[in-house]
Design a protein around this motif. Structure first.
Motif, short mmCIF file in Angstrom:
data_model
loop_
_atom_site.label_atom_id
_atom_site.label_comp_id
_atom_site.label_asym_id
_atom_site.label_seq_id
_atom_site.Cartn_x
_atom_site.Cartn_y
_atom_site.Cartn_z
N UNK A 26 0.84 -1.21 0.00
CA UNK A 26 0.00 0.00 0.00
C UNK A 26 0.87 1.25 0.00
N UNK A 27 1.91 1.27 0.84
CA UNK A 27 2.78 2.45 0.93
C UNK A 27 3.54 2.67 -0.39
N UNK B 49 -8.42 4.73 1.71
CA UNK B 49 -8.28 6.07 2.28
C UNK B 49 -6.81 6.40 2.58
N UNK B 50 -6.02 5.39 2.96
CA UNK B 50 -4.60 5.64 3.23
C UNK B 50 -3.92 6.22 1.99
N UNK B 51 -4.32 5.71 0.82
CA UNK B 51 -3.72 6.21 -0.41
C UNK B 51 -3.98 7.68 -0.61
N UNK B 52 -5.16 8.14 -0.16
CA UNK B 52 -5.49 9.55 -0.34
C UNK B 52 -4.71 10.45 0.61
N UNK B 53 -4.14 9.89 1.67
CA UNK B 53 -3.25 10.67 2.51
C UNK B 53 -2.05 11.15 1.69
N UNK C 154 -3.07 2.64 -8.68
CA UNK C 154 -2.75 2.73 -7.25
C UNK C 154 -3.89 2.20 -6.40
N UNK C 155 -5.08 2.63 -6.70
CA UNK C 155 -6.23 2.23 -5.90
C UNK C 155 -6.48 0.72 -5.99
#
Length: 530
Positions: free
Chosen positions: A40-41, A224-228, A206-207
């Motif tokens: 994810x990161x 939601x972490x991706x949108x950070x 990415x999503x």
């Protein structure tokens, strides 16, 4: 020899455990462990420069802060009108100062900060040429529309998620760097179109790469972490733009570097989606990815596991071998897709419009963008459908309230107006972010990238019209806020017609999803009767 024969006869008789990807992740890999977190990161870093390339025009295409009369020995270049209005021209009211220079003789005035500060200053995109300033940003989002269709098909049918992300990053870096050498507004607009086309693959891949490797209860949070990271890119822009505020070209050159570095250092570490590998018939590779994740979590997959292969093979639009199954010919899927696209159009218009409209607030542009970026940090949510609806409606109400403060503070900085605008932007950001997660959960693997790309196209279509309203807002801020507010409220009512997806499984094909959801409906009706 006999032992070998016995071995070969025993393996086929060993009972196979037929499981789908969700079941393997939940039972043997772990819903969300260290390998999924790293995935994810790594993937989400691409959101940083996706955000930078999308929102860079807030600064590069902004109207200059003001103008001043030139001090010249030639009396013909210094009209009495100019001298009498120097104070108002340099006072920082952008709409007033730009309008006042239209009646001045060429050469009798100059922009504060120089002609190279923004594209508007360099190419004189004011007065009768003011609407030309909206073309580059509009074409950027139109390019994103075409790019979404291209990358959605490419990622689902041919290259997969990882290779498509790699290609998008390289093209994003190249087009961003070339944009800095634009000789005029028309070449600049063309390169912004190309940049929009290039970067559109980042968000799609990415999503999907993030959400397809975790357990169902973590999909919303992971998305939601991706949108950070998108917010981090947005937040970084004022800090990059301020030192380069006298040279808009330098800003493009700086933001062209992150995607290039990311391409060579981080993308090779990303794993391909096991769901995509399975749907493409690459069962062995899919199991290897899942085994790697399980190993990092200190677990091991049983030797007799066999991934369930969907009965229909896949292409990007959902065309199935011999059965021609796709979103548009599957009635329930088509209804969902159309509803999501209409919702996305309104949300995209408001979300990007509010950001681009920051210059029309009576406040410092850099501070306004920093506050907006901070307000975009997504909240943890519990209900996709309800939150998307309420967020869009809240954004609309906030925009309408901005009209009051826009009229009351036309010449001075207004903290109440900025506060309400920031709250409205936070609501729009939540609706924007939730729409992606919602779309991922509404459609199965074999058309998921295509569905997300269609949603993204709708978001970009709405966004492509918002720059025109921003230009109008330079003359009448109240009108721009009124349109943003009305459209947000209308969009917020649409998601009510979509099903709730929280904790729902991710299906592999349209046929499987239709059968499973129909079975759930029947069970719910039976329980209701009982």
């Amino acid at each position: 020899m006999d032992n070998e024969e016995e071995t070969t006869t025993e393996v086929p008789n060993e009972e196979k455990m037929e499981l789908n990807v969700d079941e393997i992740i939940e039972r043997y890999v772990g819903s969300f462990g260290l390998p999924q977190l790293l995935q994810v990161v790594l993937v989400s870093f691409a959101w940083v420069f996706d955000s930078q390339n999308t929102l860079v025009t807030i600064f590069t295409d902004a109207q200059p802060s003001g103008w001043r009369c030139k001090t010249s020995a030639d009396p013909s270049l210094s009209s009495s009108w100019c001298m009498n209005n120097t104070a108002s021209g340099g006072g920082g009211n952008k709409g007033q100062s730009a309008g006042h220079v239209c009646g001045l003789a060429a050469g009798s005035w100059e922009w504060i900060g120089g002609n190279s500060a923004t594209t508007i200053a360099e190419w004189d995109l004011i007065c009768h040429r003011k609407f030309l300033a909206a073309i580059p940003t509009s074409l950027f989002f139109i390019g994103s529309i075409f790019g979404c269709a291209f990358y959605g098909r490419l990622a689902d049918a041919w290259l997969g998620r990882k290779k498509t992300l790699l290609l998008a990053c390289i093209l994003t870096s190249t087009t961003t760097f070339l944009t800095s050498f634009s000789p005029n507004i028309w070449v600049y607009s063309l390169l912004r179109f190309a940049n929009g086309f290039a970067r559109s693959g980042n968000g799609i891949c990415c999503l999907v790469l993030s959400t397809e490797v975790v357990g169902r209860k973590w999909r919303g949070q992971v998305g939601q972490y991706g949108f950070f990271f998108f917010t981090a890119g947005f937040l970084s822009l004022p800090f990059i733009a301020y030192p380069t505020r006298t040279q808009w070209r330098y800003l493009y050159r700086i933001i062209s570097l992150p995607p290039l570095v990311y391409t060579f250092l981080l993308v090779p570490l990303v794993s391909e989606s096991p769901r995509w590998l399975l749907v493409r018939g690459k069962n062995k590779e899919a199991l290897e990815v899942l085994q790697k994740f399980a190993g990092w979590n200190g677990k091991k997959l049983p030797d007799n596991i066999e991934l369930i292969i969907p009965s229909q093979a896949t292409t990007g639009t959902g065309n199935e071998g011999g059965k021609n199954e796709n979103i548009w010919t599957t009635r329930w899927a088509a209804k969902r897709m159309i509803t999501m696209m209409l919702f996305g159009f309104g949300v995209g218009f408001v979300y990007y419009g509010i950001q681009l409209n920051a210059e029309n607030l009576n406040f410092n542009l850099y501070l306004t963008v920093i506050i907006n970026a901070a307000m975009e940090i997504p909240a943890v949510f519990t209900n996709r459908r309800l939150l998307s609806s309420l967020s869009a409606i809240s954004a609309g109400v906030s925009c309408l309230l901005c009209i009051i403060f826009s009229a009351a503070s036309s010449t001075t900085s207004s903290w109440p107006q900025l506060t309400i605008e920031a709250i409205g932007f936070m609501a729009a950001a939540i609706a924007f972010n939730v729409s992606y997660i919602y779309c991922v959960e509404l459609f199965p693997t074999n058309v998921r990238n295509f569905a997300v790309s269609m949603l993204r196209q709708s978001l970009m279509l709405g966004a492509s019209l918002s720059p025109l309203l921003v230009v109008v807002g330079r003359l009448s801020p109240s009108l721009s806020f009124a349109v943003f507010g009305a459209l947000a409220i209308v969009s917020g009512t649409l998601s009510v017609w979509l099903p709730e997806t929280k904790n729902a499984p991710l299906y592999e094909t349209l046929k499987q999803q239709e059968e499973e959801e129909e079975l759930k409906r029947r069970r719910l009706m039976q329980n209701t009767v009982l």
